[in-house]
Design a protein around this motif. Sequence first.
Motif, PDB file in Angstrom:
ATOM      1  N   VAL A  67       0.842  -1.197   0.000  1.00 17.30           N
ATOM      2  CA  VAL A  67       0.000   0.000   0.000  1.00 17.30           C
ATOM      3  C   VAL A  67       0.877   1.246   0.000  1.00 17.30           C
ATOM      4  N   PRO A  68       0.803   2.109  -1.025  1.00 20.99           N
ATOM      5  CA  PRO A  68       1.601   3.338  -1.043  1.00 20.99           C
ATOM      6  C   PRO A  68       1.143   4.318   0.030  1.00 20.99           C
ATOM      7  N   VAL A  69       2.024   5.275   0.358  1.00 21.56           N
ATOM      8  CA  VAL A  69       1.818   6.146   1.512  1.00 21.56           C
ATOM      9  C   VAL A  69       1.680   7.600   1.085  1.00 21.56           C
ATOM     10  N   ILE A  70       0.738   8.282   1.720  1.00 25.59           N
ATOM     11  CA  ILE A  70       0.664   9.741   1.687  1.00 25.59           C
ATOM     12  C   ILE A  70       1.167  10.194   3.059  1.00 25.59           C
ATOM     13  N   GLY A  71       2.298  10.862   3.094  1.00 24.97           N
ATOM     14  CA  GLY A  71       2.971  11.134   4.356  1.00 24.97           C
ATOM     15  C   GLY A  71       2.578  12.463   4.979  1.00 24.97           C
ATOM     16  N   TRP A  72       2.258  12.410   6.267  1.00 23.20           N
ATOM     17  CA  TRP A  72       2.060  13.611   7.080  1.00 23.20           C
ATOM     18  C   TRP A  72       2.787  13.362   8.399  1.00 23.20           C
ATOM     19  N   PRO A  73       4.129  13.405   8.399  1.00 29.60           N
ATOM     20  CA  PRO A  73       4.893  13.126   9.622  1.00 29.60           C
ATOM     21  C   PRO A  73       4.650  14.199  10.674  1.00 29.60           C
ATOM     22  N   LEU A  74       4.661  13.773  11.937  1.00 30.41           N
ATOM     23  CA  LEU A  74       4.300  14.676  13.025  1.00 30.41           C
ATOM     24  C   LEU A  74       5.391  14.845  14.073  1.00 30.41           C
ATOM     25  N   ALA A  75       6.206  13.830  14.310  1.00 29.57           N
ATOM     26  CA  ALA A  75       7.154  13.910  15.424  1.00 29.57           C
ATOM     27  C   ALA A  75       8.312  12.949  15.210  1.00 29.57           C
ATOM     28  N   GLY A  76       9.338  13.113  16.062  1.00 27.45           N
ATOM     29  CA  GLY A  76      10.458  12.169  16.090  1.00 27.45           C
ATOM     30  C   GLY A  76      11.109  11.978  14.734  1.00 27.45           C
ATOM     31  N   GLU A  77      11.404  10.704  14.430  1.00 25.97           N
ATOM     32  CA  GLU A  77      12.087  10.378  13.176  1.00 25.97           C
ATOM     33  C   GLU A  77      11.114  10.187  12.017  1.00 25.97           C
ATOM     34  N   GLN A  78       9.819  10.419  12.251  1.00 21.47           N
ATOM     35  CA  GLN A  78       8.814  10.193  11.214  1.00 21.47           C
ATOM     36  C   GLN A  78       9.099  11.015   9.953  1.00 21.47           C
ATOM     37  N   PHE A  79       9.630  12.221  10.126  1.00 23.40           N
ATOM     38  CA  PHE A  79       9.947  13.084   8.983  1.00 23.40           C
ATOM     39  C   PHE A  79      10.965  12.413   8.056  1.00 23.40           C
ATOM     40  N   PHE A  80      11.897  11.685   8.638  1.00 16.58           N
ATOM     41  CA  PHE A  80      12.968  11.074   7.856  1.00 16.58           C
ATOM     42  C   PHE A  80      12.545   9.720   7.292  1.00 16.58           C
ATOM     43  N   ASN A  81      11.567   9.077   7.941  1.00 13.55           N
ATOM     44  CA  ASN A  81      10.955   7.896   7.331  1.00 13.55           C
ATOM     45  C   ASN A  81      10.264   8.285   6.029  1.00 13.55           C
ATOM     46  N   ALA A  82       9.511   9.389   6.080  1.00  8.62           N
ATOM     47  CA  ALA A  82       8.826   9.868   4.877  1.00  8.62           C
ATOM     48  C   ALA A  82       9.826  10.252   3.797  1.00  8.62           C
ATOM     49  N   LYS A  83      10.918  10.893   4.202  1.00  5.33           N
ATOM     50  CA  LYS A  83      11.959  11.305   3.248  1.00  5.33           C
ATOM     51  C   LYS A  83      12.560  10.087   2.552  1.00  5.33           C
ATOM     52  N   MET A  84      12.866   9.032   3.316  1.00  9.96           N
ATOM     53  CA  MET A  84      13.444   7.828   2.735  1.00  9.96           C
ATOM     54  C   MET A  84      12.475   7.160   1.764  1.00  9.96           C
ATOM     55  N   LEU A  85      11.208   7.023   2.160  1.00  9.09           N
ATOM     56  CA  LEU A  85      10.216   6.388   1.287  1.00  9.09           C
ATOM     57  C   LEU A  85      10.061   7.143  -0.021  1.00  9.09           C
TER      58      LEU A  85
END
Length: 553
Positions: free
Chosen positions: A449-467
């Motif tokens: 399932v592909p992702v639409i990213g809305w990171p909120l905290a911690g390392e989530q921003f960089f998970n979205a960046k990598m994906l």
Amino acid sequence: MASDESMHIVLVPFPAQGHFAAFLSLAGHLHRARPSAAITLVSTPGNVAALRASASRLAMASDESMHIVLSPFPAQGHFAAFLSLAGHLHRARPSADMTLVSTPGNVAALRASASASSLPFLRFHTLPFVPEEHGLPAGAESLDALPVRHFLALFHATESPSLRSAFDEFVLDTTDGALARAVVVVIADPFLAWTSGVARSRGARHAIFVSCGAFGSAVYHSLWNHLPHLHAPAGDAFLLPDHTEVTVHRSQLFTPLLVADGADPWSAFHRGQIAHACDTDALLINTTEEFEPTGLRMLRRTMGGTPVCPVGPLVRVPTQESAGRDRDGVVQWLDAREARSVLYISFGSQNSLLPEQMMELAAALELAGRPFVWAIRPPLGSDDDDNDGTSRADRWLPEGFEERVRGNDQGLLVWGWAPQLSILAHASTAAFLSHCGWNSVLESVTHGVPVIGWPLAGEQFFNAKMLDEEWGVCVEVARGNVDAVGSSVVDRARIVEAVEKVMGDSTEATEMRRRTKEVQDLVLRAQSVGGSSMEALEEFFTSMLRGISANNS
């Protein structure tokens, strides 16, 4: 004619400890695949004598005499990852003893959970803990039970002298009570890296289990160690110390990191745990070599000579979710939708949006007109005392929103807990609007399932960046949920555009779905027989049993 009965394998390792360890791991793997084949290792007299002696010790310290102690940080996502790890370790070493330690309320909740009930081999040990003694509300032992203002108090409570003492007593009892030939292995959360000192003092092995991704972990480590945004030139972007090939934006820093100055309590906590983590024997991480080659390269650079073993993806399966009316109702709703037509929305168990963001998201969903399931929680800063928040939803959702989407059968709002695995595994689910927490990332990609990213905290921003940047399976629509990062306002039109970019019929959307399928295949292959993650797990066990670093030569 040339069956395994008539096969003789000759192993010729280079005479160095790391090479011997790797060849012994290979010997075990070959034997499991061809148990009746003869295997001979050749080397010089001194090395053969030393290897024979170590083999004798290994026979005494086998998996039958291993006791694994799991120490997760008290938060739902961390518990879920450690339970997945427990199952994975048990399948690899079914006769090893295994105990998970936590505080009374968490142990009680875990014992009652569907995930734990599928792990009958797992024991639990309770560490005494009184939340009020640490400035926490009564009964609040998990991050999920706390408002944001109490988060730091819980982090400090988990490294308090009382918990350290109780954990030390348990490890001492475990090492003293075991047979002399037993190996005790403590596997701890990065936020509980102080356990390495306890393990060292009691003669136990120690490993850190990182339930996050490699890229996010390496970036996060560098950010807290160096606080580079304090010294970067004016502007949004700056280069990451230790990994100057990575550009970071201030909008990717959540508030505690953005305002940290090195003398603040958050800096003290994170830097303290980072220092403790450097004293571990190995680092297990919930990812794969194929999925995160860049992140693993960065993390190995960060950890120096400490072996980094990617053993993922460790994800639950839908059967581990509690059955019941709520789950059945969601699945029945999905059953009535067309294949790959539904958008699933969830920001995790510890995150939510601002009221104005929820208004814009709700408006965007109506504008997009696509079917959706929204696992909804009261907004950030809400004073709603109801468990589900429904009584005050009119304050942060457009007037009549829920009634309209229910009436026209466009959407389903699930208040509180949602059966995420069942939703992502369903054929009607087409995309996941997510905060990009690592458990959600892995659950999404392993279900294609592909992702639409809305990171909120911690390392989530960089998970979205990598994906997005490495795989092209994520479209980032917004960042953050507080004004401090300067990106709290998101326009509904932008959300609609992102939804269409992922779920539409364009060439770009089709290509994203193809790439997501490619990622799904390579991630799942890592857990198959002979896959990279299975090999890494064998290397980990070898290093724990022998007291050496299997990845070092």
